[in-house]
Design an enzyme around this catalytic site. Sequence first.
Site, mmCIF file in Angstrom:
data_model
loop_
_atom_site.group_PDB
_atom_site.id
_atom_site.type_symbol
_atom_site.label_atom_id
_atom_site.label_comp_id
_atom_site.label_asym_id
_atom_site.label_seq_id
_atom_site.Cartn_x
_atom_site.Cartn_y
_atom_site.Cartn_z
ATOM 1 N N TYR A 12 -5.243 8.409 -5.609
ATOM 2 C CA TYR A 12 -4.206 7.566 -5.033
ATOM 3 C C TYR A 12 -4.532 7.203 -3.584
ATOM 4 O O TYR A 12 -4.444 6.029 -3.198
ATOM 5 C CB TYR A 12 -2.869 8.297 -5.111
ATOM 6 C CG TYR A 12 -1.683 7.440 -4.741
ATOM 7 C CD1 TYR A 12 -1.267 6.408 -5.577
ATOM 8 C CD2 TYR A 12 -0.959 7.665 -3.562
ATOM 9 C CE1 TYR A 12 -0.167 5.623 -5.253
ATOM 10 C CE2 TYR A 12 0.131 6.890 -3.231
ATOM 11 C CZ TYR A 12 0.527 5.860 -4.075
ATOM 12 O OH TYR A 12 1.609 5.094 -3.741
ATOM 13 N N SER A 65 0.856 -1.179 0.000
ATOM 14 C CA SER A 65 0.000 0.000 0.000
ATOM 15 C C SER A 65 0.900 1.239 0.000
ATOM 16 O O SER A 65 1.869 1.294 -0.749
ATOM 17 C CB SER A 65 -0.936 -0.021 1.219
ATOM 18 O OG SER A 65 -1.780 1.099 1.228
ATOM 19 N N LYS A 75 -5.219 3.405 -2.234
ATOM 20 C CA LYS A 75 -4.298 2.813 -1.271
ATOM 21 C C LYS A 75 -4.950 2.577 0.095
ATOM 22 O O LYS A 75 -4.624 1.601 0.782
ATOM 23 C CB LYS A 75 -3.060 3.705 -1.121
ATOM 24 C CG LYS A 75 -2.157 3.710 -2.358
ATOM 25 C CD LYS A 75 -1.579 2.336 -2.651
ATOM 26 C CE LYS A 75 -0.543 2.359 -3.762
ATOM 27 N NZ LYS A 75 0.082 1.032 -4.001
#
Length: 287
Positions: A151, A137, A155
């Site tokens: 993003y 991650s 993640k």
Amino acid sequence: MHVIVTGGSSGIGLAVAKAYAARGERVSLIARDAERLDQALREVKAASKGGSAFAFSADVSKHEDLAFAVKACETANGHCDVLIASAGIVEPAAFDALPAAAFDQQITTNLLGTANAARAVYHSMKARGQGTIMVVSSGAALIGLHGYAAYCASKSALKGFAEAVQAEAVGTGIRVSICFPPDTLTPQYQREMTMRPWQAEVLMGKVKPWTAEAIAQRIIAGIDRNRSKIHFTPSLMALAYLGPFIKPLLSRWYRYRLKRGVRETHARSSTVHLKTGISSGIDTPKL
């Protein structure tokens, strides 16, 4: 032991692959770019201490293609003992300025690509009663960042995914782990820095990035020690475990710094315009 690495053509994935190869393990790389993948395979073979290396090009976002690639890797190197799901992309931009296609690609590659990789090895691992899945991650999973809506979403979703699969894997012999690397010196990071908004820098600071090799060593050590989570730095660990207490204070500090940054930027801009006006003979207000 056979280690399959997605996103293995560069960055953290390649560093992990080379480190395992140096331990004499069998290593397989999966990535989209065939040319970069060939170069990475040569590097892994050069680092190998008696193991074998194999590579197969595939897009992790396409589950059928990835499943085929994993089968090819297992045909070459035996069943997968360790999966490093490292494939990921980042393209920072403000949410309202980021094209929908770029947003979707980050979600698809980072989240669905990881799920596809895990799915491709899960049934075989479960049948054998053993195996390790490491989800890569990011520290961005732990806090929202300006310009990183896609993003951060992808993640942070990996955290929920890993925890859910960890719960399902109880009693199967499969170990599911997740790690949250900080900024890491990779080709993708160098590209990212050319696009990173200054507002994100306010919160993230100008901390020296880790090397991919250092991240790889910590990941492998965590796998060896059966760690379910790896946080790398004290600040990331604090965000992970004390986030509900820290984030409100951090948010207030961030808003203050953001307003200050806007004022400083405006002041610098005014100074530049003033100097430009004087040097070019343009009338400027008398102060």
